[in-house]
Enzyme design. Structure first.
Site, PDB file in Angstrom:
ATOM      1  N   HIS A   1       3.164  -3.764  -0.571  1.00 48.26           N
ATOM      2  CA  HIS A   1       2.875  -4.032  -1.980  1.00 48.26           C
ATOM      3  C   HIS A   1       1.582  -3.328  -2.346  1.00 48.26           C
ATOM      4  O   HIS A   1       0.661  -3.250  -1.530  1.00 48.26           O
ATOM      5  CB  HIS A   1       2.721  -5.546  -2.204  1.00 48.26           C
ATOM      6  CG  HIS A   1       2.887  -5.926  -3.628  1.00 48.26           C
ATOM      7  ND1 HIS A   1       1.867  -5.849  -4.527  1.00 48.26           N
ATOM      8  CD2 HIS A   1       3.971  -6.367  -4.315  1.00 48.26           C
ATOM      9  CE1 HIS A   1       2.310  -6.241  -5.706  1.00 48.26           C
ATOM     10  NE2 HIS A   1       3.582  -6.554  -5.607  1.00 48.26           N
TER      11      HIS A   1
ATOM     12  N   ASP B   1      10.863  -9.468  -2.711  1.00 52.33           N
ATOM     13  CA  ASP B   1      12.254  -9.005  -2.663  1.00 52.33           C
ATOM     14  C   ASP B   1      12.898  -9.151  -1.293  1.00 52.33           C
ATOM     15  O   ASP B   1      14.108  -8.986  -1.159  1.00 52.33           O
ATOM     16  CB  ASP B   1      12.330  -7.527  -3.091  1.00 52.33           C
ATOM     17  CG  ASP B   1      11.960  -7.365  -4.541  1.00 52.33           C
ATOM     18  OD1 ASP B   1      12.407  -8.194  -5.349  1.00 52.33           O
ATOM     19  OD2 ASP B   1      11.212  -6.425  -4.873  1.00 52.33           O
TER      20      ASP B   1
HETATM   21  N1  CMC Z   1       7.954   0.738   4.787  1.00 51.27           N
HETATM   22  C1  CMC Z   1       7.314   1.625   5.575  1.00 51.27           C
HETATM   23  N2  CMC Z   1       6.115   2.152   5.291  1.00 51.27           N
HETATM   24  C2  CMC Z   1       5.552   1.777   4.159  1.00 51.27           C
HETATM   25  C3  CMC Z   1       6.154   0.867   3.274  1.00 51.27           C
HETATM   26  C4  CMC Z   1       7.405   0.338   3.637  1.00 51.27           C
HETATM   27  N3  CMC Z   1       8.037  -0.525   2.843  1.00 51.27           N
HETATM   28  N4  CMC Z   1       5.353   0.679   2.195  1.00 51.27           N
HETATM   29  C5  CMC Z   1       4.277   1.444   2.382  1.00 51.27           C
HETATM   30  N5  CMC Z   1       4.390   2.114   3.572  1.00 51.27           N
HETATM   31  C6  CMC Z   1       3.424   3.010   4.167  1.00 51.27           C
HETATM   32  C7  CMC Z   1       3.436   4.370   3.480  1.00 51.27           C
HETATM   33  O1  CMC Z   1       4.344   5.247   4.109  1.00 51.27           O
HETATM   34  C8  CMC Z   1       1.997   4.796   3.615  1.00 51.27           C
HETATM   35  O2  CMC Z   1       1.820   5.226   4.962  1.00 51.27           O
HETATM   36  P1  CMC Z   1       0.814   6.493   5.269  1.00 51.27           P
HETATM   37  O3  CMC Z   1      -0.545   5.964   4.886  1.00 51.27           O
HETATM   38  O4  CMC Z   1       0.996   6.768   6.704  1.00 51.27           O
HETATM   39  O5  CMC Z   1       1.287   7.613   4.387  1.00 51.27           O
HETATM   40  C9  CMC Z   1       1.213   3.493   3.458  1.00 51.27           C
HETATM   41  O6  CMC Z   1       2.116   2.467   3.898  1.00 51.27           O
HETATM   42  C10 CMC Z   1       0.768   3.200   2.034  1.00 51.27           C
HETATM   43  O7  CMC Z   1       1.905   3.300   1.180  1.00 51.27           O
HETATM   44  P2  CMC Z   1       1.892   3.721  -0.351  1.00 51.27           P
HETATM   45  O8  CMC Z   1       3.211   4.305  -0.699  1.00 51.27           O
HETATM   46  O9  CMC Z   1       0.658   4.509  -0.631  1.00 51.27           O
HETATM   47  O10 CMC Z   1       1.721   2.302  -1.030  1.00 51.27           O
HETATM   48  P3  CMC Z   1       1.920   2.002  -2.567  1.00 51.27           P
HETATM   49  O11 CMC Z   1       0.929   0.972  -2.910  1.00 51.27           O
HETATM   50  O12 CMC Z   1       1.919   3.257  -3.373  1.00 51.27           O
HETATM   51  O13 CMC Z   1       3.410   1.431  -2.622  1.00 51.27           O
HETATM   52  C11 CMC Z   1       5.239  -0.015  -2.655  1.00 51.27           C
HETATM   53  C12 CMC Z   1       3.715   0.099  -2.793  1.00 51.27           C
HETATM   54  C13 CMC Z   1       5.664  -1.459  -2.963  1.00 51.27           C
HETATM   55  C14 CMC Z   1       5.935   0.909  -3.665  1.00 51.27           C
HETATM   56  C15 CMC Z   1       5.633   0.382  -1.198  1.00 51.27           C
HETATM   57  O14 CMC Z   1       5.045  -0.522  -0.296  1.00 51.27           O
HETATM   58  C16 CMC Z   1       7.152   0.442  -0.997  1.00 51.27           C
HETATM   59  O15 CMC Z   1       7.756   1.481  -1.232  1.00 51.27           O
HETATM   60  N6  CMC Z   1       7.789  -0.703  -0.551  1.00 51.27           N
HETATM   61  C17 CMC Z   1       9.220  -0.737  -0.455  1.00 51.27           C
HETATM   62  C18 CMC Z   1       9.830  -1.012  -1.825  1.00 51.27           C
HETATM   63  C19 CMC Z   1       9.628  -2.443  -2.240  1.00 51.27           C
HETATM   64  O16 CMC Z   1       9.835  -3.372  -1.481  1.00 51.27           O
HETATM   65  N7  CMC Z   1       9.252  -2.635  -3.518  1.00 51.27           N
HETATM   66  C20 CMC Z   1       9.076  -3.962  -4.111  1.00 51.27           C
HETATM   67  C21 CMC Z   1       7.657  -4.273  -4.442  1.00 51.27           C
HETATM   68  S1  CMC Z   1       7.395  -6.021  -4.787  1.00 51.27           S
HETATM   69  C22 CMC Z   1       8.295  -6.326  -6.235  1.00 51.27           C
HETATM   70  C23 CMC Z   1       7.832  -5.543  -7.395  1.00 51.27           C
HETATM   71  O17 CMC Z   1       6.665  -5.651  -7.783  1.00 51.27           O
HETATM   72  O18 CMC Z   1       8.647  -4.852  -7.975  1.00 51.27           O
END
Ligand code: CMC
Length: 429
Positions: free
Chosen positions: A306, A363
């Site tokens: 998140h 989720d």
């Molecule tokens: N699985 C594997 N690795 C992950 C995940 C994941 N679900 N989420 C983040 N990472 C890793 C990412 O690859 C990155 O690694 P590195 O630093 O080596 O490149 C690091 O963690 C930081 O990730 P980010 O993409 O910069 O984080 P963000 O804050 O931009 O993204 C997020 C947040 C929710 C989009 C992301 O965690 C994600 O894609 N999660 C899966 C989708 C999901 O469950 N979304 C629902 C969110 S909660 C409900 C809502 O608010 O809608």
């Protein structure tokens, strides 16, 4: 004297005010920086940008805290129901008995759709994505209630709010019935908000739907847990659109579109797809974790991580418990729930997830409850949208009522070609 921040740019020092929130959150106010220095701040994806001041919801992502108008989410989930929670979120206080009755009555009054709106469903193919239908139908509400474009009195705002909360549920259920070719079911007066939704979704002339209190409670809980989450992608979208003084219906329709994506509301659907895939292929948990860690695979554990929570998402804890309860009550065992639990245990111990502070989010378990209730996969994100309605409305209201309201208009750092003539560009074509 109030705190300030100092920044030195091109050898010149600028003093910037510090803004402090009611929970002692601090921000440097850079609103005058460009006018004074020519510089803007750069924050791709707004990870570190406070776009507004808001009274609605407080999150402390490090501690895993979520509060609606100051009340902890666990307490709201235990003691409230969805419509009361909606009132709390939108008007900033719990309703007294009289307000509660009036609000319930208003919701009942507005739960039908204009008969002409029903024809719109015929225009969509049966396999249309329910989020596209929802967004289009909410937008089309603007055509039917044009007297609510300009909301200049509290009564008008209350009417528009009641229409949205009441009709979004009817639209969702009608679109589902249309997609499966069954006759639509109208709301029943004797049923409460969540009962009525389940009734409209699952009742049919040849198989009456019996409401199970545990299922109704789980449905209501899902709506409550999704009701607001401060400045997420869809809520910021609603504020952005609303800031141009676009009407409430169309602003919220834009929020539905933003929610659709799989990194936001679409994640609940993606989680189930992922768990089902693991189940069908018979993948071991180790294989899945290894795939996540393999940078080339681009595979993410859906329902994990998140932008704000760097600790357990408090909603995930509540949903996980509710999941166990509902499955027990319905006498079901779901192999996907077992996979989810094993995956969670493995991830929480794995250094990849620990270092990045990746925990289950709302989720991760919500889809399993929805599946147990009988909600089809492609309607999962629609449930999120129904639940998020109070948050969108409350945030639109804040923008609409703010005396300092200005149109939202971020800046950018331009990285395209420098000036060139049309003929030069032609030569490169
Ligand atoms: N699985 C594997 N690795 C992950 C995940 C994941 N679900 N989420 C983040 N990472 C890793 C990412 O690859 C990155 O690694 P590195 O630093 O080596 O490149 C690091 O963690 C930081 O990730 P980010 O993409 O910069 O984080 P963000 O804050 O931009 O993204 C997020 C947040 C929710 C989009 C992301 O965690 C994600 O894609 N999660 C899966 C989708 C999901 O469950 N979304 C629902 C969110 S909660 C409900 C809502 O608010 O809608």
């Amino acid at each position: 004297m109030s705190e300030t921040a100092k920044i030195i740019l091109d050898g010149k020092e600028y003093e910037l005010p510090v803004v402090v929130g009611s929970e002692n959150e601090k921000a440097v106010d850079i609103s005058k920086l460009r006018a004074q220095s020519g510089y803007i701040t750069y924050d791709d994806g707004y990870g570190n940008t406070g776009s507004c001041k808001s009274d609605v919801t407080f999150i402390d992502g490090e501690k895993g805290i979520l509060r609606y108008r100051g009340i902890d989410i666990a307490e709201v989930a235990e003691k409230s129901h969805f419509l009361e929670t909606a009132y709390l979120i939108i008007w900033g206080k719990l309703p007294n008995e009289q307000e509660k009755e009036q609000f319930d009555e208003l919701i009942r009054r507005h739960e039908l759709l204009h008969e002409n709106m029903k024809h719109h469903f015929q225009g969509f193919p049966p396999q249309a994505a329910p989020m596209a239908v929802l967004s289009a139908m909410i937008n089309s509400m603007s055509c039917f209630h044009s007297h609510l474009y300009d909301i200049d009195e509290p009564e008008k705002f209350m009417e528009a709010t009641a229409k949205l909360l009441a009709k979004v549920r009817t639209i969702a259920a009608f679109s589902y019935k249309h997609s499966i070719g069954e006759p639509i079911v109208y709301p029943a007066r004797n049923l409460n908000y969540s009962e009525n939704f389940l009734h409209m979704m699952f009742d049919a002339p040849n198989h009456p739907y019996e409401l199970d209190p545990e299922v109704v409670r789980a449905m209501d809980l899902l709506f409550i847990l999704h009701a607001d989450h401060e400045q997420n992608c869809s809520t910021s979208t609603v504020r952005m659109v609303g800031s141009s003084e676009a009407n409430l219906f169309t602003s919220v329709a834009a929020g539905v579109s933003a929610l659709w994506g799989r990194l936001h509301g679409g994640a609940n659907q993606a989680v189930l797809g992922m768990l089902q895939g693991i189940h069908d292929r018979g993948d071991s948990i180790d294989t899945v974790i290894a795939k996540v860690k393999d940078k080339d695979s681009k595979f993410r554990l859906m329902g994990f991580g998140h932008r704000v929570y760097k600790n357990f998402d408090p909603r995930a804890k509540i949903i996980k418990e509710a999941c166990d309860k509902v499955l027990k009550k319905l006498g079901r065992k779901d192999p996907l729930l077992d996979i989810a639990k094993e995956l969670e245990q493995a991830a929480l111990k794995d250094s990849y997830f620990v270092e990045r502070k990746l925990y289950p989010n709302v989720d991760f378990y919500s889809g399993i409850i929805m599946r147990a209730i009988g909600i089809p996969l492609n309607m999962f994100t629609v449930i999120f949208a129904i639940g998020r309605m109070p948050g969108w409305i409350a945030n639109w209201k804040e923008v609409h009522e703010s005396p300092q309201a200005r149109i939202y208009r971020p800046r950018q750092i331009y990285t395209g070609p420098t000036q060139q003539s049309y003929d030069e560009a032609r030569k490169k074509a």
